[in-house]
Scaffold this active site. Structure first.
Site, PDB file in Angstrom:
ATOM      1  N   HIS A   1       0.825  -1.207   0.000  1.00 62.23           N
ATOM      2  CA  HIS A   1       0.000   0.000   0.000  1.00 62.23           C
ATOM      3  C   HIS A   1       0.859   1.257   0.000  1.00 62.23           C
ATOM      4  O   HIS A   1       0.606   2.183  -0.788  1.00 62.23           O
ATOM      5  CB  HIS A   1      -0.907  -0.008   1.234  1.00 62.23           C
ATOM      6  CG  HIS A   1      -1.696   1.248   1.411  1.00 62.23           C
ATOM      7  ND1 HIS A   1      -2.958   1.415   0.883  1.00 62.23           N
ATOM      8  CD2 HIS A   1      -1.401   2.419   2.052  1.00 62.23           C
ATOM      9  CE1 HIS A   1      -3.403   2.619   1.188  1.00 62.23           C
ATOM     10  NE2 HIS A   1      -2.473   3.252   1.892  1.00 62.23           N
ATOM     11  N   GLU A   2       1.878   1.302   0.846  1.00 62.72           N
ATOM     12  CA  GLU A   2       2.712   2.506   0.938  1.00 62.72           C
ATOM     13  C   GLU A   2       3.546   2.694  -0.331  1.00 62.72           C
ATOM     14  O   GLU A   2       3.679   3.809  -0.848  1.00 62.72           O
ATOM     15  CB  GLU A   2       3.616   2.428   2.167  1.00 62.72           C
ATOM     16  CG  GLU A   2       2.874   2.364   3.493  1.00 62.72           C
ATOM     17  CD  GLU A   2       1.889   3.504   3.676  1.00 62.72           C
ATOM     18  OE1 GLU A   2       2.119   4.600   3.117  1.00 62.72           O
ATOM     19  OE2 GLU A   2       0.874   3.310   4.371  1.00 62.72           O
TER      20      GLU A   2
END
Length: 281
Positions: A136-137
């Site tokens: 996600h990051e």
């Protein structure tokens, strides 16, 4: 003057519009990597210097985080190079650090500079959970959300100027300004939720490409919700929040998981075929 500003506004939207790979979302970004990456790297180094005593090194969790980060970054790198994004792939300077802090958070700056706080590790719970948050990051950096937000802020300022000039002598000027203020504020919040949802999808694809279990991305947000209930924290209504609700993310990830699996499997097969062909030569 109003027409000139409006024309300039439309021209920017038209010229600087591009597509986010995989999701296909149209974005407006006129902040180049050359503009933002040096500052991003400088700020990251400054953060590490200020928090040098909190950097966790040579522990099982720190080593696990670094390994997962490298694996996910390698999957993203393979994707970029296979899709003609070699210059962008070369510009990333991947780095992964664990900070001793109870805050439940993780972030990635443009160019691939990642930080996890120890507070999020129990939410991750396992290697696949770390990969879910990592994906996600990393997806935020891949999709250039930082650059896009900077571009959006500049466009918002231009839009505000156009409205102010166009309605300066109008009886409805206060109404226009009020509409712009509320509309732009909520628009920016929605824009941020769009980024978060896109990062969820891209991150799911990337973690699966890297060989991790995509199901765990759903479980991460289940644990996040359980932690929120346990701590008694109350989130604002979703339409006034910069992030989707935990339940929205769970539903979204569950719905997108079959697509992510298919996309990741297809790409990995293509990558293996390309590798075999290059080796044969």
């Amino acid at each position: 003057m109003r027409k000139v500003l409006a024309l300039a506004f439309i021209t920017i939207l038209f010229i600087e519009c591009s597509t986010v790979p995989i999701t296909g979302r149209q974005r407006v970004n006129f902040v180049s990597d050359a503009q933002i990456l040096p500052t991003s790297f400088q700020q990251y180094n400054g953060f590490l210097k200020e928090n040098s005593s909190k950097i966790v090194k040579n522990t099982a969790k720190a080593n696990e985080l670094n390994t997962v980060g490298k694996n996910v970054a390698a999957a993203v790198d393979r994707f970029m190079r296979a899709n003609g994004m070699t210059a962008e792939a070369d510009s990333y300077k991947w780095e992964f650090n664990l900070i001793d802090d109870k805050t439940i958070n993780a972030w990635c700056m443009p160019g691939g500079k990642v930080v996890f706080y120890t507070g999020i590790m129990p939410i991750c719970a396992n290697t696949d959970g770390i990969a879910a948050v990592m994906g996600h990051e990393v997806a935020h950096a891949f999709a250039k959300h930082g650059q896009e937000r900077m571009s959006s802020a500049q466009i918002q300022q231009l839009g505000g100027a156009a409205i102010a000039i166009g309605s300066a002598n109008s009886e409805n000027s206060n109404l226009w300004n009020m509409a712009y203020g509320v509309g732009s504020q909520l628009g920016m919040l929605s824009f941020s939720r769009t980024h978060e949802t896109e990062a969820d999808k891209l991150g799911l694809v990337f973690m699966i490409m890297a060989g991790y279990n995509g199901e765990e991305a759903i479980n991460v947000w289940v644990r996040m919700g359980q932690n929120a209930e346990k701590s008694g924290s109350q989130a604002p209504p979703e339409f006034l929040s910069t992030h989707p609700s935990n339940q929205s993310r769970i539903v979204g990830l569950r719905d997108y998981l079959p697509t992510a699996k298919k996309y990741a499997a297809k790409f990995n097969q293509q990558a293996e075929a390309m590798l075999r062909n290059s080796t044969a030569k």
